[in-house]
Motif scaffolding. Sequence first.
Motif, PDB file in Angstrom:
ATOM      1  N   THR A 114       0.820  -1.209   0.000  1.00  0.00           N
ATOM      2  CA  THR A 114       0.000   0.000   0.000  1.00  0.00           C
ATOM      3  C   THR A 114       0.859   1.266   0.000  1.00  0.00           C
ATOM      4  O   THR A 114       0.481   2.268  -0.608  1.00  0.00           O
ATOM      5  N   LYS A 115       2.006   1.213   0.642  1.00  0.00           N
ATOM      6  CA  LYS A 115       2.866   2.392   0.698  1.00  0.00           C
ATOM      7  C   LYS A 115       3.349   2.773  -0.698  1.00  0.00           C
ATOM      8  O   LYS A 115       3.276   3.930  -1.112  1.00  0.00           O
ATOM      9  N   LYS A 116       3.831   1.780  -1.434  1.00  0.00           N
ATOM     10  CA  LYS A 116       4.322   2.031  -2.784  1.00  0.00           C
ATOM     11  C   LYS A 116       3.180   2.450  -3.710  1.00  0.00           C
ATOM     12  O   LYS A 116       3.322   3.346  -4.540  1.00  0.00           O
ATOM     13  N   PHE A 117       2.028   1.800  -3.568  1.00  0.00           N
ATOM     14  CA  PHE A 117       0.865   2.145  -4.381  1.00  0.00           C
ATOM     15  C   PHE A 117       0.451   3.595  -4.118  1.00  0.00           C
ATOM     16  O   PHE A 117       0.154   4.341  -5.050  1.00  0.00           O
ATOM     17  N   LYS A 118       0.461   3.991  -2.853  1.00  0.00           N
ATOM     18  CA  LYS A 118       0.089   5.357  -2.483  1.00  0.00           C
ATOM     19  C   LYS A 118       1.061   6.364  -3.089  1.00  0.00           C
ATOM     20  O   LYS A 118       0.656   7.439  -3.547  1.00  0.00           O
ATOM     21  N   GLU A 119       2.362   6.018  -3.092  1.00  0.00           N
ATOM     22  CA  GLU A 119       3.366   6.912  -3.673  1.00  0.00           C
ATOM     23  C   GLU A 119       3.150   7.097  -5.174  1.00  0.00           C
ATOM     24  O   GLU A 119       3.265   8.206  -5.692  1.00  0.00           O
ATOM     25  N   GLN A 120       2.850   6.005  -5.864  1.00  0.00           N
ATOM     26  CA  GLN A 120       2.739   6.066  -7.325  1.00  0.00           C
ATOM     27  C   GLN A 120       1.356   6.501  -7.802  1.00  0.00           C
ATOM     28  O   GLN A 120       1.231   7.122  -8.857  1.00  0.00           O
ATOM     29  N   TYR A 121       0.321   6.151  -7.063  1.00  0.00           N
ATOM     30  CA  TYR A 121      -1.049   6.432  -7.490  1.00  0.00           C
ATOM     31  C   TYR A 121      -1.839   7.074  -6.337  1.00  0.00           C
ATOM     32  O   TYR A 121      -2.864   6.575  -5.911  1.00  0.00           O
ATOM     33  N   GLY A 122      -1.340   8.186  -5.855  1.00  0.00           N
ATOM     34  CA  GLY A 122      -1.924   8.849  -4.697  1.00  0.00           C
ATOM     35  C   GLY A 122      -3.395   9.183  -4.837  1.00  0.00           C
ATOM     36  O   GLY A 122      -4.186   8.953  -3.923  1.00  0.00           O
ATOM     37  N   SER A 123      -3.792   9.728  -5.990  1.00  0.00           N
ATOM     38  CA  SER A 123      -5.197  10.111  -6.157  1.00  0.00           C
ATOM     39  C   SER A 123      -6.098   8.882  -6.211  1.00  0.00           C
ATOM     40  O   SER A 123      -7.204   8.884  -5.668  1.00  0.00           O
ATOM     41  N   LEU A 124      -5.641   7.840  -6.873  1.00  0.00           N
ATOM     42  CA  LEU A 124      -6.419   6.608  -6.936  1.00  0.00           C
ATOM     43  C   LEU A 124      -6.528   5.971  -5.551  1.00  0.00           C
ATOM     44  O   LEU A 124      -7.595   5.498  -5.149  1.00  0.00           O
ATOM     45  N   TYR A 125      -5.413   6.012  -4.816  1.00  0.00           N
ATOM     46  CA  TYR A 125      -5.398   5.477  -3.450  1.00  0.00           C
ATOM     47  C   TYR A 125      -6.437   6.191  -2.590  1.00  0.00           C
ATOM     48  O   TYR A 125      -7.211   5.558  -1.870  1.00  0.00           O
ATOM     49  N   SER A 126      -6.472   7.521  -2.681  1.00  0.00           N
ATOM     50  CA  SER A 126      -7.404   8.291  -1.843  1.00  0.00           C
ATOM     51  C   SER A 126      -8.860   8.038  -2.224  1.00  0.00           C
ATOM     52  O   SER A 126      -9.746   8.167  -1.381  1.00  0.00           O
ATOM     53  N   GLN A 127      -9.113   7.659  -3.468  1.00  0.00           N
ATOM     54  CA  GLN A 127     -10.480   7.356  -3.890  1.00  0.00           C
ATOM     55  C   GLN A 127     -11.008   6.079  -3.225  1.00  0.00           C
ATOM     56  O   GLN A 127     -12.217   5.918  -3.077  1.00  0.00           O
ATOM     57  N   PHE A 128     -10.110   5.199  -2.857  1.00  0.00           N
ATOM     58  CA  PHE A 128     -10.526   3.906  -2.316  1.00  0.00           C
ATOM     59  C   PHE A 128     -10.223   3.727  -0.833  1.00  0.00           C
ATOM     60  O   PHE A 128     -10.315   2.630  -0.298  1.00  0.00           O
ATOM     61  N   THR A 129      -9.865   4.799  -0.170  1.00  0.00           N
ATOM     62  CA  THR A 129      -9.669   4.721   1.279  1.00  0.00           C
ATOM     63  C   THR A 129     -10.860   5.351   1.978  1.00  0.00           C
ATOM     64  O   THR A 129     -11.507   6.245   1.441  1.00  0.00           O
ATOM     65  N   LYS A 130     -11.127   4.864   3.164  1.00  0.00           N
ATOM     66  CA  LYS A 130     -12.215   5.444   3.948  1.00  0.00           C
ATOM     67  C   LYS A 130     -11.777   5.523   5.397  1.00  0.00           C
ATOM     68  O   LYS A 130     -10.971   4.718   5.871  1.00  0.00           O
TER      69      LYS A 130
END
Length: 91
Positions: free
Chosen positions: A65-81
């Motif tokens: 998740t850390k690497k995913f958040k770094e590379q795809y921050g906006s997408l990550y934030s769309q799927f976090t709650k």
Amino acid sequence: MGERAIENRIRKLKVLEEQKKELEAQINALQEEIKKDMETKGVEEMQAGIFIIRFTSVLSSRFDTKKFKEQYGSLYSQFTKQTASRRFTIS
């Protein structure tokens, strides 16, 4: 429940938590002894009386998740709650 009763329960809780730590240390030490013996014998499975002991290698895949958040921050934030919880602490 009065303040004195709560204080007594906290003292008992602290004693039990300490005992738990000691028991966990003993459990871990015994497990490590058994694992070391199995590694020395070069076995992943052995029988000891009625017990079958296994110490096997397991491969698993985990999502980074850390690497995913770094590379795809906006997408990550769309799927976090956000979730709400309560934390119990004694200091």
